[in-house]
Design an enzyme around this catalytic site. Structure first.
Site, PDB file in Angstrom:
ATOM      1  N   SER A 256      30.137  65.034  43.555  1.00 18.02           N
ATOM      2  CA  SER A 256      28.930  65.541  44.902  1.00 18.02           C
ATOM      3  C   SER A 256      27.848  65.732  44.818  1.00 18.02           C
ATOM      4  O   SER A 256      27.856  64.498  44.172  1.00 18.02           O
ATOM      5  CB  SER A 256      29.276  67.554  44.474  1.00 18.02           C
ATOM      6  OG  SER A 256      28.015  67.689  42.987  1.00 18.02           O
ATOM      7  N   LYS A 257      27.186  65.707  46.267  1.00 13.92           N
ATOM      8  CA  LYS A 257      25.924  64.917  46.183  1.00 13.92           C
ATOM      9  C   LYS A 257      24.486  65.269  45.193  1.00 13.92           C
ATOM     10  O   LYS A 257      23.526  64.928  44.350  1.00 13.92           O
ATOM     11  CB  LYS A 257      24.945  65.369  47.357  1.00 13.92           C
ATOM     12  CG  LYS A 257      25.749  65.002  48.533  1.00 13.92           C
ATOM     13  CD  LYS A 257      25.530  65.369  50.231  1.00 13.92           C
ATOM     14  CE  LYS A 257      26.070  64.727  51.758  1.00 13.92           C
ATOM     15  NZ  LYS A 257      25.690  65.387  52.942  1.00 13.92           N
ATOM     16  N   ARG A 258      24.973  66.275  44.376  1.00 11.13           N
ATOM     17  CA  ARG A 258      24.158  66.711  43.135  1.00 11.13           C
ATOM     18  C   ARG A 258      24.268  66.451  42.307  1.00 11.13           C
ATOM     19  O   ARG A 258      23.584  66.143  41.146  1.00 11.13           O
ATOM     20  CB  ARG A 258      24.052  68.133  42.908  1.00 11.13           C
ATOM     21  CG  ARG A 258      23.776  69.495  43.822  1.00 11.13           C
ATOM     22  CD  ARG A 258      24.493  70.745  43.194  1.00 11.13           C
ATOM     23  NE  ARG A 258      25.578  70.853  42.860  1.00 11.13           N
ATOM     24  CZ  ARG A 258      26.598  71.604  43.830  1.00 11.13           C
ATOM     25  NH1 ARG A 258      26.346  72.054  44.580  1.00 11.13           N
ATOM     26  NH2 ARG A 258      27.831  71.946  43.021  1.00 11.13           N
ATOM     27  N   SER A 259      25.445  64.985  42.096  1.00  8.20           N
ATOM     28  CA  SER A 259      25.313  63.926  40.546  1.00  8.20           C
ATOM     29  C   SER A 259      24.348  63.246  40.949  1.00  8.20           C
ATOM     30  O   SER A 259      24.152  62.301  39.991  1.00  8.20           O
ATOM     31  CB  SER A 259      26.667  63.635  40.858  1.00  8.20           C
ATOM     32  OG  SER A 259      27.184  62.823  42.187  1.00  8.20           O
TER      33      SER A 259
END
Length: 486
Positions: A256-259
């Site tokens: 995900s983008k949170r990574s």
């Protein structure tokens, strides 16, 4: 086999996710392996999600990744326009949807949002709701349809899928997959705003652009039977399907983008080289027969065989990417490396030093360019350090012996005026020989004193050359003070 044609068809919604980059790369490698055409098509039918400047990001990413396309919005070709909103204006999708209506393979749907909401049902064992359309408008008479169209009643056009029997399709990775037609909803082909849905536009455009191989993520496997029914309804040849496995993080959750490293631009900003990113992404779900890992683009083109792709999820191993990037950095010619390293060096070093020598010292020690900072920060200012660092089993040194060596060699170094690496090394090794010391027995305490670090990119004499005579002597005296407990 005729000429192979693949396409990359992203939506302009922001930075390019690693999964999208892999799709583009695999499509590109298939095309180049067979000397075919690679096409860029912009799928901007979802106007609400479109992000300003995203098309430029897509083009820039492909250029930096070295994925040159043969046809596209800015390159022309015989299958344009290559932007779906322009194809909407040309009436392409509506014309084809009406062809399906004439064949009984699609129909007008005038249902209101309220009626559609009443069809929502909960998925068993979940809070998720889905709408399964009940074919209500399929049964409208020709007169009712014409009356509604005349009145301007909002409508969409739906695919008319059978509710009995089965549909089978073939994927090159997952094999033959059969689904019950009862699971096929009558998906919307043309939305009420006149724009086609992603699924319908894909099929029409892939056919009109002569696409022979469709590469996409395996999340589209469930939609493939509906695609096939559209191909069959039109009487068109079905392309070769290549569905790529899911990409997960190291905890086996969807990347995900949170990574923080889910997009190509993220990775560039973190100091990764485009070539290393492309090489790494190629291995997320595929490996060559020889199991080689570090490969140039030309080698990837030669070796790539989509039949060797895996069905299992691919793990985005950040540590492996860093290692691979380090291998690419080691292989860089020095001038190119120096150009990229210089901003990071200047960010840390404000003193007058030989930046090229610093770059030479760190080139084989770093995995990503920001690593340079922590490798050279001691050159700007001596850090606080514990005297236990003077102890080294291999060099047979400890705090007491280090103090003795530093005190003995300090006068020698104070007399020395030439602080070049060669002159320093000769002076220090002569001193060691005269006193019956091994070189490391002298060099370890010196390196500790002038760096204050357990590990450095260069040895004692290289560091002292960079620091210069006055700063080197100042740090050695400081080391003596620390060892004396002052």
């Amino acid at each position: 086999m005729g000429k192979v044609r693949t396409r990359f068809a992203p939506s302009p919604t922001g930075r390019m996710h690693v999964g999208n980059l892999r799709t583009a790369l695999y499509a590109y490698l298939i095309t180049r392996h067979f000397n075919g055409d690679f096409i860029l098509r912009i799928e901007d039918t979802d106007q609400q999600r479109e992000m300003e400047g995203a098309v430029d990001i897509i083009k820039s990413t492909l250029k930096k990744a070295g994925l040159e396309y043969d046809e596209g919005p800015d390159k022309g070709g015989n299958a344009g326009p290559y932007v779906q909103s322009e194809r909407v204006k040309a009436g392409i999708y509506l014309d084809y949807a009406k062809q399906l209506i004439d064949k009984g393979e699609a129909y007008y749907c005038f249902c209101t949002p309220e009626r559609l909401a009443s069809l929502k049902t909960k998925v068993e064992g979940s809070d998720k709701e889905i709408t399964v359309y009940d074919k209500h408008c399929l049964h409208l008479s020709k007169e009712e349809i014409e009356e509604n169209l005349k009145k301007g009643v909002p409508y969409c056009i739906r695919q008319n899928n059978p509710s009995e029997g089965q549909t089978t399709f073939h994927d090159e990775i997952y094999g033959d997959i059969t689904v019950d037609n009862s699971e096929l909803d009558d998906m919307i082909l043309i939305k009420s705003d006149g724009f086609p849905t992603y699924n319908f536009a894909n099929v029409v455009d892939d056919h009109l652009m002569g696409i022979t191989h469709v590469v996409r993520g395996n999340e589209y496997l469930s939609s493939s039977p509906k695609y096939n029914r559209l191909y069959d309804a039109f009487g068109w040849e079905v392309p070769v399907y290549v569905h790529c496995p899911l990409i997960t993080d190291e905890e086996h959750k969807k990347l995900s983008k949170r990574s923080g490293h889910s997009s190509f631009e993220d990775l560039l900003e973190q100091g990764f080289l485009p070539e290393a990113i492309v090489n790494f992404v190629a291995l997320l779900g595929w490996s060559p027969e020889d199991n080689e890992e570090v490969m140039s683009k030309e080698e990837l083109i030669r070796k790539f065989d989509f039949h060797g792709m895996s069905k299992s999820p691919a793990v985005f191993d950040f540590g492996k990417l860093k290692w691979m990037n380090g291998e690419y950095i080691k292989a860089m010619d020095f001038d190119s490396f120096y150009d990229m390293a210089l901003p990071y060096i200047k960010e840390v070093i404000s003193k007058d030093m030989d930046f090229k020598k610093i770059a030479q010292m760190v080139k084989t020690r770093i995995e990503i360019f920001p690593d340079i900072r922590e490798h050279i920060d001691f050159l700007e200012e001596l850090p606080e350090y514990d005297i236990s660092m003077y102890a080294h089993k291999k060099m047979k040194t400890d705090e007491e012996s280090s103090l003795k060596v530093l005190c003995e060699i300090l006068p020698v170094l104070e007399k020395l005026q030439d602080y070049s690496n060669d002159a320093l090394y000769l002076s220090i090794t002569d001193f060691a020989a005269e006193h019956g010391y091994k070189n490391g027995y002298v060099l370890w305490p010196l390196r500790t004193a002038v760096s204050g670090k357990q590990s450095t990119p260069g040895g004692a004499t290289e560091i002292m050359e960079l620091l210069g005579r006055e700063e080197s002597l100042k740090r050695i005296r400081k080391g003596i003070e620390k060892l004396n407990g002052k």
